[in-house]
Design a protein around this motif. Structure first.
Motif, short mmCIF file in Angstrom:
data_model
loop_
_atom_site.label_atom_id
_atom_site.label_comp_id
_atom_site.label_asym_id
_atom_site.label_seq_id
_atom_site.Cartn_x
_atom_site.Cartn_y
_atom_site.Cartn_z
N TYR A 61 52.12 29.11 -20.39
CA TYR A 61 51.79 27.98 -21.26
C TYR A 61 50.59 28.09 -22.14
CZ TYR A 61 55.32 25.90 -18.56
OH TYR A 61 56.62 25.38 -17.70
N TYR A 62 50.56 27.91 -23.16
CA TYR A 62 49.40 27.99 -24.14
C TYR A 62 48.86 26.59 -24.35
CZ TYR A 62 51.12 32.71 -24.55
OH TYR A 62 51.37 34.11 -24.12
N SER A 63 47.45 26.48 -24.33
CA SER A 63 46.93 24.86 -24.64
C SER A 63 45.55 25.37 -24.95
CB SER A 63 47.18 24.03 -23.85
OG SER A 63 46.59 22.87 -24.11
N SER A 64 44.97 24.77 -25.85
CA SER A 64 43.53 24.77 -26.14
C SER A 64 42.93 23.60 -25.87
CB SER A 64 43.11 25.43 -27.71
OG SER A 64 43.65 24.39 -28.42
N ASP A 65 43.68 22.63 -25.19
CA ASP A 65 42.94 21.48 -24.77
C ASP A 65 42.27 21.38 -23.43
OD1 ASP A 65 44.55 20.39 -26.94
OD2 ASP A 65 46.41 19.98 -25.60
N TYR A 66 42.21 22.28 -22.84
CA TYR A 66 41.71 22.14 -21.45
C TYR A 66 40.18 23.19 -21.35
CZ TYR A 66 45.93 20.33 -20.09
OH TYR A 66 47.15 19.80 -20.09
N HIS A 67 39.03 22.57 -21.06
CA HIS A 67 37.92 23.34 -20.80
C HIS A 67 37.62 23.71 -19.22
CE1 HIS A 67 33.51 23.93 -20.09
NE2 HIS A 67 33.67 24.60 -21.31
N ASP A 68 37.99 22.78 -18.44
CA ASP A 68 37.66 23.03 -17.12
C ASP A 68 38.79 24.04 -16.51
OD1 ASP A 68 35.32 21.34 -17.30
OD2 ASP A 68 36.11 19.81 -16.55
N VAL A 107 48.40 15.55 -13.20
CA VAL A 107 49.65 16.02 -13.11
C VAL A 107 50.58 15.25 -14.17
CG1 VAL A 107 51.62 15.67 -11.70
CG2 VAL A 107 49.66 16.86 -10.60
N THR A 108 50.29 14.06 -14.32
CA THR A 108 50.97 13.24 -15.44
C THR A 108 50.71 13.76 -16.57
OG1 THR A 108 50.77 11.19 -13.86
CG2 THR A 108 51.16 10.83 -16.39
N LEU A 109 49.60 14.08 -17.02
CA LEU A 109 49.42 14.79 -18.15
C LEU A 109 50.07 16.20 -18.52
CD1 LEU A 109 47.69 14.60 -20.80
CD2 LEU A 109 45.82 15.98 -19.57
N LEU A 110 50.13 17.02 -17.37
CA LEU A 110 50.63 18.11 -17.54
C LEU A 110 52.31 18.04 -17.74
CD1 LEU A 110 49.01 20.14 -14.71
CD2 LEU A 110 48.76 20.50 -17.18
N LYS A 111 52.73 16.99 -17.02
CA LYS A 111 54.41 16.85 -17.02
C LYS A 111 54.54 16.23 -18.45
CE LYS A 111 55.39 16.40 -12.23
NZ LYS A 111 56.01 15.65 -10.91
N THR A 112 53.72 15.54 -18.99
CA THR A 112 53.95 14.83 -20.28
C THR A 112 54.12 16.08 -21.40
OG1 THR A 112 52.94 12.74 -19.80
CG2 THR A 112 53.36 13.20 -22.22
N LYS A 113 52.79 17.10 -21.40
CA LYS A 113 52.56 17.86 -22.38
C LYS A 113 53.88 19.14 -22.12
CE LYS A 113 49.00 20.50 -24.24
NZ LYS A 113 49.02 20.06 -25.79
N PHE A 114 54.14 19.41 -21.22
CA PHE A 114 55.08 20.70 -20.84
C PHE A 114 55.99 20.14 -19.81
CE2 PHE A 114 50.23 22.15 -20.59
CZ PHE A 114 50.50 22.84 -21.73
N ASP A 115 57.08 19.53 -20.59
CA ASP A 115 58.16 18.97 -19.86
C ASP A 115 58.86 20.05 -18.75
OD1 ASP A 115 59.24 20.33 -21.80
OD2 ASP A 115 60.78 19.03 -22.32
N ASP A 116 58.73 21.04 -18.83
CA ASP A 116 59.52 21.92 -17.69
C ASP A 116 58.59 22.62 -16.85
OD1 ASP A 116 58.25 23.81 -19.79
OD2 ASP A 116 59.70 25.07 -19.64
N ILE A 117 57.12 22.25 -16.85
CA ILE A 117 56.44 22.74 -15.86
C ILE A 117 56.74 22.34 -14.45
CG2 ILE A 117 54.83 20.68 -15.77
CD1 ILE A 117 52.53 23.21 -16.19
N ASN A 118 56.47 23.22 -13.39
CA ASN A 118 56.81 23.05 -12.06
C ASN A 118 55.56 23.00 -11.24
OD1 ASN A 118 57.99 23.19 -9.60
ND2 ASN A 118 58.44 25.40 -9.54
N ILE A 119 55.45 21.73 -10.76
CA ILE A 119 54.33 21.19 -9.91
C ILE A 119 54.51 20.96 -8.67
CG2 ILE A 119 52.34 20.00 -9.86
CD1 ILE A 119 52.16 19.53 -12.66
#
Length: 119
Positions: A61-68, A107-119
């Motif tokens: 997945y690609y995102s420039s929203d994360y620094h940490d 986890v909530t943020l990831l599932k919102t941003k990437f609806d098919d992400i497997n956590i």
């Protein structure tokens, strides 16, 4: 497993990094790891080499929203590291467990941003 690291698969790297990354993949029990990286820093040729044999399992997945940098093993467990994987061993850095509140938020943020992400 979800690994969030903008520079996980960098344009500039050395052989030690490649071997470390391949080793982590080979001993891991990741069923289908997801990698979240910054497209502007991503090295697709290196990625193809590193995940050779894991292509059907690894999702990018690609995102420039994360620094940490975060490594999340489940919706209840994870840790954050102070350096990218290609920086391990170069300078003093920290690795800390993510507390329950932070992991739930992430986890909530990831599932919102990437609806098919497997956590």
């Amino acid at each position: 497993m979800v690994i969030i690291d903008p520079y996980l698969i960098p344009r500039n790297y050395n052989d030690e990094f490649k071997e470390l990354f391949k080793y982590i993949l080979s001993i891991s029990k990741f069923s289908s790891p997801s990698l979240i990286v910054d497209r502007s820093a991503f090295n697709s040729d290196l990625c193809d080499e590193l995940i050779d044999g894991f292509h059907d399992k690894v999702k990018i997945y690609y995102s420039s929203d994360y620094h940490d940098r975060f490594w999340i093993s489940s919706s209840h467990k994870g840790f954050k590291i102070g350096t990218s994987a290609n920086g391990v061993g170069k300078k003093i850095s920290s690795i800390n467990r993510i507390d329950d509140y932070e992991i739930n938020q992430l986890v909530t943020l990831l599932k919102t941003k990437f609806d098919d992400i497997n956590i």
